[in-house]
Write an enzyme that holds these catalytic residues in place. Structure first.
Site, PDB file in Angstrom:
ATOM      1  N   VAL A  15       0.839  -1.211   0.000  1.00 55.89           N
ATOM      2  CA  VAL A  15       0.000   0.000   0.000  1.00 55.89           C
ATOM      3  C   VAL A  15       0.870   1.255   0.000  1.00 55.89           C
ATOM      4  CG1 VAL A  15      -1.672   1.342   1.353  1.00 55.89           C
ATOM      5  CG2 VAL A  15      -1.973  -1.127   1.099  1.00 55.89           C
ATOM      6  N   ARG A 100     -10.028   2.623  13.853  1.00 57.48           N
ATOM      7  CA  ARG A 100     -11.238   2.747  13.023  1.00 57.48           C
ATOM      8  C   ARG A 100     -12.535   2.813  13.817  1.00 57.48           C
ATOM      9  NH1 ARG A 100      -9.657  -1.862   8.797  1.00 57.48           N
ATOM     10  NH2 ARG A 100      -8.101  -0.724   7.598  1.00 57.48           N
ATOM     11  N   CYS A 129     -10.222  -2.348   3.061  1.00 54.73           N
ATOM     12  CA  CYS A 129     -10.401  -2.352   1.599  1.00 54.73           C
ATOM     13  C   CYS A 129     -11.755  -2.926   1.163  1.00 54.73           C
ATOM     14  CB  CYS A 129      -9.265  -3.121   0.927  1.00 54.73           C
ATOM     15  SG  CYS A 129      -8.817  -4.627   1.788  1.00 54.73           S
ATOM     16  N   SER A 159      -2.724  -9.301  -2.483  1.00 59.34           N
ATOM     17  CA  SER A 159      -2.022  -8.043  -2.200  1.00 59.34           C
ATOM     18  C   SER A 159      -2.598  -7.355  -0.962  1.00 59.34           C
ATOM     19  CB  SER A 159      -2.057  -7.107  -3.406  1.00 59.34           C
ATOM     20  OG  SER A 159      -3.391  -6.904  -3.818  1.00 59.34           O
ATOM     21  N   LYS A 213     -14.956  -6.638  10.631  1.00 60.35           N
ATOM     22  CA  LYS A 213     -14.602  -5.269  10.203  1.00 60.35           C
ATOM     23  C   LYS A 213     -15.622  -4.781   9.182  1.00 60.35           C
ATOM     24  CE  LYS A 213      -9.570  -5.789  10.359  1.00 60.35           C
ATOM     25  NZ  LYS A 213      -8.428  -6.058   9.463  1.00 60.35           N
ATOM     26  N   HIS A 242     -10.099  -6.833  -5.381  1.00 62.50           N
ATOM     27  CA  HIS A 242     -11.040  -7.611  -4.568  1.00 62.50           C
ATOM     28  C   HIS A 242     -12.397  -7.651  -5.291  1.00 62.50           C
ATOM     29  CE1 HIS A 242      -8.169  -7.657  -1.459  1.00 62.50           C
ATOM     30  NE2 HIS A 242      -8.756  -6.929  -0.532  1.00 62.50           N
ATOM     31  N   ASN A 315      -7.888  -3.069  -4.512  1.00 62.13           N
ATOM     32  CA  ASN A 315      -7.774  -3.008  -3.051  1.00 62.13           C
ATOM     33  C   ASN A 315      -6.612  -2.144  -2.586  1.00 62.13           C
ATOM     34  OD1 ASN A 315      -6.585  -5.491  -4.319  1.00 62.13           O
ATOM     35  ND2 ASN A 315      -5.512  -5.556  -2.373  1.00 62.13           N
TER      36      ASN A 315
HETATM   37  P1  A2P Z   1       9.744  -2.969   5.820  1.00 60.42           P
HETATM   38  O1  A2P Z   1       9.703  -3.070   4.319  1.00 60.42           O
HETATM   39  O2  A2P Z   1      10.973  -2.298   6.310  1.00 60.42           O
HETATM   40  O3  A2P Z   1       9.436  -4.278   6.509  1.00 60.42           O
HETATM   41  P2  A2P Z   1       3.235  -4.885   3.650  1.00 60.42           P
HETATM   42  O4  A2P Z   1       1.861  -4.609   4.238  1.00 60.42           O
HETATM   43  O5  A2P Z   1       3.223  -4.840   2.153  1.00 60.42           O
HETATM   44  O6  A2P Z   1       3.847  -6.130   4.199  1.00 60.42           O
HETATM   45  O7  A2P Z   1       4.159  -3.664   4.123  1.00 60.42           O
HETATM   46  C1  A2P Z   1       4.283  -3.295   5.473  1.00 60.42           C
HETATM   47  C2  A2P Z   1       5.021  -1.973   5.557  1.00 60.42           C
HETATM   48  O8  A2P Z   1       5.125  -1.622   6.938  1.00 60.42           O
HETATM   49  C3  A2P Z   1       6.442  -2.030   5.034  1.00 60.42           C
HETATM   50  O9  A2P Z   1       6.813  -0.785   4.503  1.00 60.42           O
HETATM   51  C4  A2P Z   1       7.237  -2.345   6.293  1.00 60.42           C
HETATM   52  O10 A2P Z   1       8.581  -1.940   6.234  1.00 60.42           O
HETATM   53  C5  A2P Z   1       6.497  -1.456   7.276  1.00 60.42           C
HETATM   54  N1  A2P Z   1       6.742  -1.883   8.647  1.00 60.42           N
HETATM   55  C6  A2P Z   1       6.502  -3.095   9.195  1.00 60.42           C
HETATM   56  N2  A2P Z   1       6.887  -3.113  10.492  1.00 60.42           N
HETATM   57  C7  A2P Z   1       7.385  -1.888  10.764  1.00 60.42           C
HETATM   58  C8  A2P Z   1       7.949  -1.270  11.928  1.00 60.42           C
HETATM   59  N3  A2P Z   1       8.058  -1.923  13.074  1.00 60.42           N
HETATM   60  N4  A2P Z   1       8.351   0.016  11.833  1.00 60.42           N
HETATM   61  C9  A2P Z   1       8.235   0.681  10.677  1.00 60.42           C
HETATM   62  N5  A2P Z   1       7.715   0.168   9.542  1.00 60.42           N
HETATM   63  C10 A2P Z   1       7.289  -1.110   9.585  1.00 60.42           C
END
Ligand code: A2P
Length: 332
Positions: A15, A100, A129, A159, A213, A242, A315
């Protein structure tokens, strides 16, 4: 025009990357864009307006000088860092489920309940979503004839789970086609060539959190706790988009012809309903169109106030990043 310092939290995620793209596509007035993620991806670069921006590790001082922060890094990150951002004077649009259902936090879909936006105290929540596309599709019916009951079944792409799930579907598909055993990491079962009637965790009532949700968020967005809603959410081996099968019972009767005419005039909705030519919304079409697509509109054969329809949207875009950026546009 004023320009704003904007942060995207979770910028490396499915996202988050879409948020960065959409801020560019829609020419959001940005002074500085700050990309935040975990320490795992600090130092990576993401292209924005012909510049390579370095991803920074999210920390408690990330929000100094940030006017607007778009969060999409999951609930636990939001729970910890959104209050810190708000304390700094940053306005947060949060894509997680953390706030939310908080009565002080508006849950906004601009086409549906824009009026609630002004009630915000620094946090605006972006709905789930599957909720967003359903409420966009049903709002014109709610306004015209009222709705008593909704029965929704979702067919949700991987996704929605995030970037690891996109990789898992691709890898498992390749493993199976090459006669190898599919490796499972993200989902509790093989997702390639399969359907899982299980999204998010199960609650004590036998429903999943995703299904609850959809129920709670729809009532909050419509400002109507009396609508009867039941939901079944399934994960399907589709990368993007979706799909939802929705059966609803209206308060007053409405003809399909009248409904189609209303949809043809509604912004944000694309009617794709020409069965003689096999035209109806498809998940792959959501990679082309940002509108919520509606088709297979038909009256129930036994219930005079019953209507069936098929709803599809992207989504990651209208279901998440685009809705968040639209909220940011309305704020400024
Ligand atoms: P990172 O790429 O460094 O893991 P998705 O939903 O596609 O899995 O992406 C999750 C997003 O949230 C990614 O950008 C991920 O970064 C970030 N993220 C996950 N855990 C943390 C955290 N503890 N602090 C900051 N960003 C996070």
């Amino acid at each position: 025009m004023n320009k704003f310092n904007v942060a995207v939290v979770g910028a490396t995620g499915a996202v988050g990357r879409e948020m960065v793209k959409i801020l560019d596509e829609r020419k959001f007035p940005i002074k500085d864009l700050v990309l935040l993620a975990s320490e795992r991806s600090a130092g990576e670069t993401i292209n924005f307006r012909k510049k390579e921006l370095e991803v920074q590790e999210l920390n408690t001082s990330s929000f100094e000088d940030i006017d607007i922060a778009l969060f999409s890094a999951g609930s636990s990150v939001s729970k910890k860092f959104v209050p810190i951002a708000v304390k700094n004077g940053t306005i947060v649009i949060d894509n997680s489920s953390a706030f939310r259902m908080d009565s002080h936090v508006p849950l906004i879909v601009p086409e549906v309940n824009l009026g609630d936006l002004k009630k915000h105290n620094g946090i605006i929540a972006n709905p789930n979503c599957s909720t967003i596309q359903m409420v966009v599709a049903l709002k014109p019916i709610l306004d015209e004839v009222g709705i008593n009951r909704i029965i929704v079944s979702t067919y949700q792409s991987v996704s929605g789970t995030g970037k690891d799930a996109i990789d898992e579907l691709a890898e498992q598909s390749s493993q199976i086609l090459n006669n190898k055993k599919p490796v499972r990491k993200v989902y509790p079962h093989q997702i390639a060539f399969n359907i899982l009637p299980h999204i998010d965790v199960f609650e004590n009532n036998g429903y999943t959190k995703e299904e609850m949700k959809l129920i709670h968020e729809t009532k909050k967005i419509f400002g109507n706790s009396k609508i009867k809603i039941t939901a079944t959410a399934a994960r399907v081996p589709v990368f993007y988009g979706h799909s939802e099968s929705v059966y609803l019972e209206t308060k007053k009767q409405i003809t399909i012809k009248k409904l189609k005419n209303i949809y043809l005039k509604t912004k944000g909705i694309k009617l794709v309903d020409d069965i003689d030519n096999s035209k109806y919304p498809l998940a792959i079409m959501s990679e082309i169109y940002d509108d919520v697509m509606i088709g297979r509109l038909r009256k129930d054969l036994t219930e005079p106030n019953g209507i069936n329809m098929w709803i599809v949207a992207n989504n990651l875009r209208k279901g998440a990043a685009l809705n968040a950026v639209q909220i940011a546009e309305l704020l400024i």
